[in-house]
Scaffold this active site. Structure first.
Site, PDB file in Angstrom:
ATOM      1  CG  ASP A   1      -0.150   0.092   2.536  1.00 35.76           C
ATOM      2  OD1 ASP A   1       0.833  -0.659   2.686  1.00 35.76           O
ATOM      3  OD2 ASP A   1      -0.500   0.921   3.399  1.00 35.76           O
TER       4      ASP A   1
ATOM      5  CD  GLU B   1       4.447   0.831   6.857  1.00 32.23           C
ATOM      6  OE1 GLU B   1       5.238   1.108   7.767  1.00 32.23           O
ATOM      7  OE2 GLU B   1       4.093   1.676   6.012  1.00 32.23           O
TER       8      GLU B   1
HETATM    9 ZN   LIG Z   1       6.861   1.839   3.902  1.00 26.08          ZN
END
Ligand SMILES: [Zn+2]
Length: 581
Positions: free
Chosen positions: A170, A237
């Site tokens: 992501d 994340e």
């Molecule tokens: Zn990262």
């Protein structure tokens, strides 16, 4: 392709040829002494004396270059292929295609299964399946919490500890107001002859592509590991990893148990030039973090009859007081940062004599240690790395220009020094605000517990709450009995490093480091004592350590991508044949 690619290729090939020399020399000399003349034109100096700083003594002991031995021929053949223009073209294609899939994570995303904005992750899955067919045929692939990717490359010897390779796919959103500042559109994946442009090109699709690309190449060469390798790719994340990494880690922990992995590697800084020398500083520690939310409540009313201080005025006074009293920052000798500074003193070519001497003397002198602080902390980056930081990041108050604000709140983000804790950080805030709470006649409470109440009727209230509390990470051993994984990583970095024309010198020194931010590894602590945050790439100068990550003009060089692939190939082979993990 441009000249740059040819020069990388030439450097790579000449390096592989040179790295072959000592081994070829020894083998052939033993078997066929009459043919020694064939090799007389080779330079048989040890590889290490030419390409890497090696020292087992001093402030910053250095590991030797570590190249695969059992799989030396395989490693050499792959290295040669990575040096070709054809391979470079496909690697660029891999990363460019990955960047073109928008996988943004927003702070307000809903649960998996309800939130439609997660669904672009499925396009990313499809892209990986199409681009890396061997990985998806040979490895076991599982989808954890629908979008998290868990790959298992089963080793032939189950008694050996497995290793875990992490990355996330992501990205942080692109602020639409900054679109005009991008040199190329952020989801174009444009290759300009040197750089691949776009959001995620650096953070962290290059790490993911480097990892999976290395496995694909190894599979194509028929490599079968004896150790099991697990790859875990998170999908949120940038939102803290609670849906991706957390679930992935829980699955892996359930399957393998605590301390079951020889080592874990995740995203992190690369190598860069500091004090005139190229340093790689794999992260062996990670700071903690906590948000402290300050909330002031005060009576409302018409703004024509205001009190001396409104809730906004009081909050402002608190925030000014906070900024005027930052955390005291001191270097402590047992920290990874101090070890890093010692490496700079030992190997930094252009480090000033005053700083070098101060660092060397600081091992036993407190006066020298304060001198080191005085010099290094002129650079805010060093100061932020060492100490607990505070940043007032959000503020809100009032709803109408002629109404007294009944509420005002602010959020202060802290990154906690490795020598401190969430509790110590919160206590610092409580101690700081207590005199002001009294001065403004506020009832002061934290977590529902009253800290102080004015003797007269309170003029308002101050509440402190916290969110996202995370303790500093356990420190991965980098010296002594337990440091074999760190040593293996260190030797692998040296085996992979190519002299960079844009950085000075052929040599690279490796020392323990620490990222300023957090990674998905925070969910994986129980799985291994040996967690490293490192992505082998040219991180440029310390003035621009992030290469556009989280801001405009994110990019990643094609040469760095090739080195990332080469690094993971070398790392996997080195881990696989290690007897010490
Ligand atoms: Zn990262």
């Amino acid at each position: 392709m441009n000249l740059q690619s040819q020069s990388w290729s030439a450097r790579r090939q000449s390096r592989v040829v040179r790295s072959l020399k000592p081994i070829i020399f020894v083998a052939v000399a033993a078997l066929l002494s009459t043919a020694i003349f064939l090799f007389s034109t080779y330079d048989t100096r040890p590889l290490t004396s030419q390409y890497a700083i090696v020292s087992s003594r001093g402030l910053c002991p250095q590991e030797d270059v570590l190249i695969p031995r059992t799989n030396f021929e395989l490693w050499t053949a792959i290295g040669e292929e990575i040096g070709t223009i054809a391979f470079k073209a496909s690697a660029i294609h891999w990363l460019s295609g990955a960047v073109q899939i928008e996988t943004e994570t927003y702070d307000d995303m809903g649960p998996v299964g309800e939130e439609p904005r997660w669904e672009n992750r499925l396009l990313f899955h499809e892209y990986l399946e199409k681009t890396f067919p061997l990985v998806h045929t040979v490895l076991k692939v599982e989808k954890i919490n629908k979008y998290g990717l868990l790959y298992t490359w089963q080793g032939t010897n189950v008694s050996l500890k497995p290793s875990l390779l992490m990355a996330h796919f992501d990205v942080v959103p692109v602020n639409p107001e900054t679109l005009s500042e991008w040199a190329y559109p952020p989801y174009s994946g444009w290759f300009d002859g040197q750089l691949i442009w776009g959001r995620g090109s650096n953070d962290d699709k290059s790490g993911l592509i480097g990892t999976i690309g290395a496995i694909e190449v190894l599979l194509r060469y028929g490599f079968q590991p004896s150790r099991t390798f697990v790859a875990a790719f998170g999908f949120d994340e940038e939102g803290g990893g609670s849906r991706g990494a957390k679930e992935l880690a829980a699955t892996v922990l359930h399957r393998y148990g605590e301390n079951s992995f020889a080592l874990i590697i995740d995203e992190g800084g690369g190598f860069s030039e500091k004090f005139g020398t190229v340093f790689a500083t794999p992260g062996i520690a990670e700071k903690g973090s906590v948000n402290i939310d300050l909330s002031i409540a005060a009576p409302g009313g018409h703004s024509s009859i205001p009190p001396e201080h409104t809730s906004i005025g009081i909050l402002s006074a608190l925030l000014v007081h906070l900024e005027n009293h930052p955390f005291e920052v001191h270097i402590e000798r047992e920290t990874s940062s101090y070890q890093m500074f010692q490496c700079f003193a030992e190997y930094g070519a252009t480090i000033s004599a005053a700083l070098r001497d101060a660092i060397k003397q600081s091992a036993s002198s407190d006066v020298a240690l304060r001198e080191v602080e005085a010099i290094l902390f002129q650079d805010q980056w060093f100061k932020s790395l060492v100490g607990t930081t505070q940043a007032v990041d959000m503020i809100h108050g009032g709803v109408k220009s002629n109404a007294l604000p009944e509420q005002a709140w602010a959020v202060v983000n802290h990154r906690i020094a490795t020598t401190s804790s969430v509790n110590a950080t919160v206590e610092h805030a409580v101690d700081l605000f207590l005199p002001l709470a009294k001065e403004f006649d506020l009832k002061f409470s934290t977590f529902g517990k009253t800290i102080s109440t004015p003797e007269t009727e309170p003029k308002g209230s101050l509440k402190l709450t916290t969110s996202f509390g995370l303790e500093p990470a356990p420190i991965s051993p980098f010296r002594g009995d337990k440091s074999a994984p760190y040593q293996l990583l260190s030797g692998t970095i040296k085996a992979t490093y190519n002299a960079h024309r844009d950085l000075s010198g052929d040599n690279i020194a490796v020392g323990p480091g620490m990222p300023t931010g957090n990674t998905d590894t925070k969910h994986y602590w129980p799985l291994s004592e040996h967690i490293f945050r490192y992505k082998h790439h040219n991180g440029g100068s310390s003035n621009n350590p992030l290469s556009g990550a989280h801001t405009v003009n994110e990019s990643f060089s094609a040469d760095s991508l090739l080195e990332t692939v080469q690094f993971f190939v070398t790392l996997i082979l080195n881990i696989d044949e290690s007897n010490e993990l």
